[in-house]
Design a protein around this motif. Structure first.
Motif, PDB file in Angstrom:
ATOM      1  N   LEU A   1     -36.187   6.692 -26.229  1.00  0.00           N
ATOM      2  CA  LEU A   1     -37.267   5.738 -25.971  1.00  0.00           C
ATOM      3  C   LEU A   1     -36.919   4.346 -26.505  1.00  0.00           C
ATOM      4  CD1 LEU A   1     -40.053   5.297 -24.780  1.00  0.00           C
ATOM      5  CD2 LEU A   1     -41.019   5.983 -26.978  1.00  0.00           C
ATOM      6  N   GLN A   2     -36.304   4.282 -27.678  1.00  0.00           N
ATOM      7  CA  GLN A   2     -35.861   2.990 -28.223  1.00  0.00           C
ATOM      8  C   GLN A   2     -34.858   2.335 -27.281  1.00  0.00           C
ATOM      9  OE1 GLN A   2     -34.285   3.941 -32.069  1.00  0.00           O
ATOM     10  NE2 GLN A   2     -36.300   4.323 -32.958  1.00  0.00           N
ATOM     11  N   PHE A   3     -33.931   3.123 -26.779  1.00  0.00           N
ATOM     12  CA  PHE A   3     -32.934   2.610 -25.837  1.00  0.00           C
ATOM     13  C   PHE A   3     -33.629   2.028 -24.610  1.00  0.00           C
ATOM     14  CE2 PHE A   3     -29.873   2.859 -22.424  1.00  0.00           C
ATOM     15  CZ  PHE A   3     -28.667   2.533 -23.028  1.00  0.00           C
ATOM     16  N   ILE A   4     -34.574   2.774 -24.051  1.00  0.00           N
ATOM     17  CA  ILE A   4     -35.278   2.337 -22.852  1.00  0.00           C
ATOM     18  C   ILE A   4     -36.022   1.028 -23.112  1.00  0.00           C
ATOM     19  CG2 ILE A   4     -37.196   2.913 -21.303  1.00  0.00           C
ATOM     20  CD1 ILE A   4     -36.237   5.885 -21.575  1.00  0.00           C
ATOM     21  N   VAL A   5     -36.713   0.939 -24.234  1.00  0.00           N
ATOM     22  CA  VAL A   5     -37.502  -0.255 -24.544  1.00  0.00           C
ATOM     23  C   VAL A   5     -36.605  -1.475 -24.715  1.00  0.00           C
ATOM     24  CG1 VAL A   5     -38.935  -1.335 -26.323  1.00  0.00           C
ATOM     25  CG2 VAL A   5     -39.474   0.965 -25.513  1.00  0.00           C
ATOM     26  N   PHE A   6     -35.592  -1.370 -25.556  1.00  0.00           N
ATOM     27  CA  PHE A   6     -34.771  -2.550 -25.849  1.00  0.00           C
ATOM     28  C   PHE A   6     -33.883  -2.960 -24.676  1.00  0.00           C
ATOM     29  CE2 PHE A   6     -35.788  -1.517 -30.298  1.00  0.00           C
ATOM     30  CZ  PHE A   6     -36.218  -2.774 -30.706  1.00  0.00           C
ATOM     31  N   PHE A   7     -33.409  -2.010 -23.900  1.00  0.00           N
ATOM     32  CA  PHE A   7     -32.506  -2.352 -22.810  1.00  0.00           C
ATOM     33  C   PHE A   7     -33.245  -2.832 -21.559  1.00  0.00           C
ATOM     34  CE2 PHE A   7     -29.508  -0.800 -25.612  1.00  0.00           C
ATOM     35  CZ  PHE A   7     -28.225  -0.790 -25.096  1.00  0.00           C
ATOM     36  N   SER A   8     -34.545  -2.602 -21.470  1.00  0.00           N
ATOM     37  CA  SER A   8     -35.289  -3.022 -20.281  1.00  0.00           C
ATOM     38  C   SER A   8     -35.850  -4.440 -20.383  1.00  0.00           C
ATOM     39  CB  SER A   8     -36.433  -2.043 -20.005  1.00  0.00           C
ATOM     40  OG  SER A   8     -37.385  -2.092 -21.046  1.00  0.00           O
ATOM     41  N   MET A   9     -35.846  -5.032 -21.565  1.00  0.00           N
ATOM     42  CA  MET A   9     -36.511  -6.327 -21.754  1.00  0.00           C
ATOM     43  C   MET A   9     -35.946  -7.430 -20.868  1.00  0.00           C
ATOM     44  SD  MET A   9     -37.253  -6.418 -25.869  1.00  0.00           S
ATOM     45  CE  MET A   9     -35.535  -6.567 -26.305  1.00  0.00           C
ATOM     46  N   GLY A  10     -34.641  -7.526 -20.768  1.00  0.00           N
ATOM     47  CA  GLY A  10     -34.025  -8.578 -19.960  1.00  0.00           C
ATOM     48  C   GLY A  10     -34.352  -8.443 -18.486  1.00  0.00           C
ATOM     49  N   TYR A  11     -34.296  -7.228 -17.986  1.00  0.00           N
ATOM     50  CA  TYR A  11     -34.612  -6.987 -16.582  1.00  0.00           C
ATOM     51  C   TYR A  11     -36.060  -7.358 -16.281  1.00  0.00           C
ATOM     52  CZ  TYR A  11     -35.410  -4.584 -12.184  1.00  0.00           C
ATOM     53  OH  TYR A  11     -35.758  -4.288 -10.894  1.00  0.00           O
ATOM     54  N   LEU A  12     -36.959  -6.957 -17.166  1.00  0.00           N
ATOM     55  CA  LEU A  12     -38.372  -7.278 -16.961  1.00  0.00           C
ATOM     56  C   LEU A  12     -38.609  -8.782 -16.953  1.00  0.00           C
ATOM     57  CD1 LEU A  12     -40.003  -4.515 -19.173  1.00  0.00           C
ATOM     58  CD2 LEU A  12     -39.977  -4.649 -16.673  1.00  0.00           C
ATOM     59  N   LEU A  13     -37.858  -9.509 -17.765  1.00  0.00           N
ATOM     60  CA  LEU A  13     -38.001 -10.964 -17.786  1.00  0.00           C
ATOM     61  C   LEU A  13     -37.515 -11.575 -16.476  1.00  0.00           C
ATOM     62  CD1 LEU A  13     -38.901 -13.357 -19.520  1.00  0.00           C
ATOM     63  CD2 LEU A  13     -36.566 -13.495 -20.390  1.00  0.00           C
ATOM     64  N   ILE A  14     -36.372 -11.139 -15.992  1.00  0.00           N
ATOM     65  CA  ILE A  14     -35.843 -11.664 -14.726  1.00  0.00           C
ATOM     66  C   ILE A  14     -36.798 -11.360 -13.572  1.00  0.00           C
ATOM     67  CG2 ILE A  14     -34.056 -11.323 -12.961  1.00  0.00           C
ATOM     68  CD1 ILE A  14     -32.016 -11.101 -15.147  1.00  0.00           C
ATOM     69  N   GLU A  15     -37.352 -10.170 -13.559  1.00  0.00           N
ATOM     70  CA  GLU A  15     -38.238  -9.769 -12.461  1.00  0.00           C
ATOM     71  C   GLU A  15     -39.674 -10.258 -12.650  1.00  0.00           C
ATOM     72  OE1 GLU A  15     -37.254  -8.358  -9.601  1.00  0.00           O
ATOM     73  OE2 GLU A  15     -35.231  -8.601 -10.405  1.00  0.00           O
TER      74      GLU A  15
ATOM     75  N   GLY B   1     -30.221  -5.181 -27.025  1.00  0.00           N
ATOM     76  CA  GLY B   1     -31.444  -5.582 -26.332  1.00  0.00           C
ATOM     77  C   GLY B   1     -31.698  -7.072 -26.451  1.00  0.00           C
ATOM     78  N   GLY B   2     -31.442  -7.644 -27.643  1.00  0.00           N
ATOM     79  CA  GLY B   2     -31.578  -9.091 -27.812  1.00  0.00           C
ATOM     80  C   GLY B   2     -30.618  -9.850 -26.911  1.00  0.00           C
ATOM     81  N   GLY B   3     -29.372  -9.378 -26.826  1.00  0.00           N
ATOM     82  CA  GLY B   3     -28.395 -10.008 -25.944  1.00  0.00           C
ATOM     83  C   GLY B   3     -28.804  -9.921 -24.480  1.00  0.00           C
ATOM     84  N   LEU B   4     -29.309  -8.753 -24.078  1.00  0.00           N
ATOM     85  CA  LEU B   4     -29.764  -8.594 -22.698  1.00  0.00           C
ATOM     86  C   LEU B   4     -30.995  -9.449 -22.403  1.00  0.00           C
ATOM     87  CD1 LEU B   4     -29.274  -4.747 -22.278  1.00  0.00           C
ATOM     88  CD2 LEU B   4     -27.951  -6.566 -21.174  1.00  0.00           C
ATOM     89  N   LEU B   5     -31.831  -9.653 -23.412  1.00  0.00           N
ATOM     90  CA  LEU B   5     -33.003 -10.515 -23.237  1.00  0.00           C
ATOM     91  C   LEU B   5     -32.579 -11.975 -23.075  1.00  0.00           C
ATOM     92  CD1 LEU B   5     -36.049 -10.573 -23.010  1.00  0.00           C
ATOM     93  CD2 LEU B   5     -36.184 -10.693 -25.501  1.00  0.00           C
ATOM     94  N   ILE B   6     -31.577 -12.400 -23.829  1.00  0.00           N
ATOM     95  CA  ILE B   6     -31.037 -13.763 -23.645  1.00  0.00           C
ATOM     96  C   ILE B   6     -30.464 -13.900 -22.237  1.00  0.00           C
ATOM     97  CG2 ILE B   6     -29.205 -15.349 -24.357  1.00  0.00           C
ATOM     98  CD1 ILE B   6     -29.643 -14.292 -27.247  1.00  0.00           C
TER      99      ILE B   6
END
Length: 167
Positions: free
Chosen positions: A51-65, A137-142
């Motif tokens: 669940l932690q993986f899903i939350v942190f790795f999805s942040m960047g995609y959600l921002l783009i979309e 996740g922070g890197g993917l959010l950037i």
């Protein structure tokens, strides 16, 4: 932008698989615990890390979309260029938060790795692994912020709602 989009969509594909995996192991735990009165020792920990993986790795995609939760009171009132500028400012405000996640996530990951920290369970998972989800996740959010700004700049002068209706 195509590279950012490819990275994010590949991650989302992986996240979809992990969400299915998460559902399966939680279902397995429920059947084991309540059906056979024999709970497992690993599902709680693995499901938490998944669940932690899903939350942190999805942040960047959600921002783009443009799918993050947000208050759109002002955005709904503005049209055209003003709307674009405010949306860009909103995305840019995410970058400092993402940078903090990246830096402090890296610090806690490196510290945990150096100390050889493991989870206090029978699985003894090296804690640098789940801590690294914060940093990545922070890197993917950037990356998502950069992609989102590019997407906003390159779209025609219309609100996101109007663009979605056109598409």
């Amino acid at each position: 932008m195509k590279s950012i989009d490819y990275i994010q969509k590949t991650i989302v594909f992986l996240l979809a698989i992990l969400m299915g995996f998460l559902a399966i192991i939680v279902f397995y735990e429920v059947i084991s615990r309540y059906g056979f009165k024999s709970p497992t020792i690993w599902t709680n920990e693995i499901s938490s890390y998944t669940l932690q993986f899903i939350v942190f790795f999805s942040m960047g995609y959600l921002l783009i979309e443009d799918e993050h939760l947000k208050v759109t009171f002002f955005l709904d009132k503005l049209k055209g260029k003003a709307n674009k500028i405010l949306r860009i400012i909103n995305v840019m405000l995410v970058i400092p938060y993402a940078t903090i996640l990246l830096i402090y996530g890296w610090n806690i990951t490196a510290s945990s790795y150096d100390r050889g920290s493991v989870s206090p369970t029978l699985l003894s998972v090296p804690l640098w692994i789940p801590y690294s989800f914060i940093c990545i996740g922070g890197g993917l959010l950037i990356l998502g912020g950069i992609g989102s700004v590019i997407k906003i700049i390159s779209e025609p002068h219309a609100t996101p709602q109007e663009v979605k209706v056109i598409d």
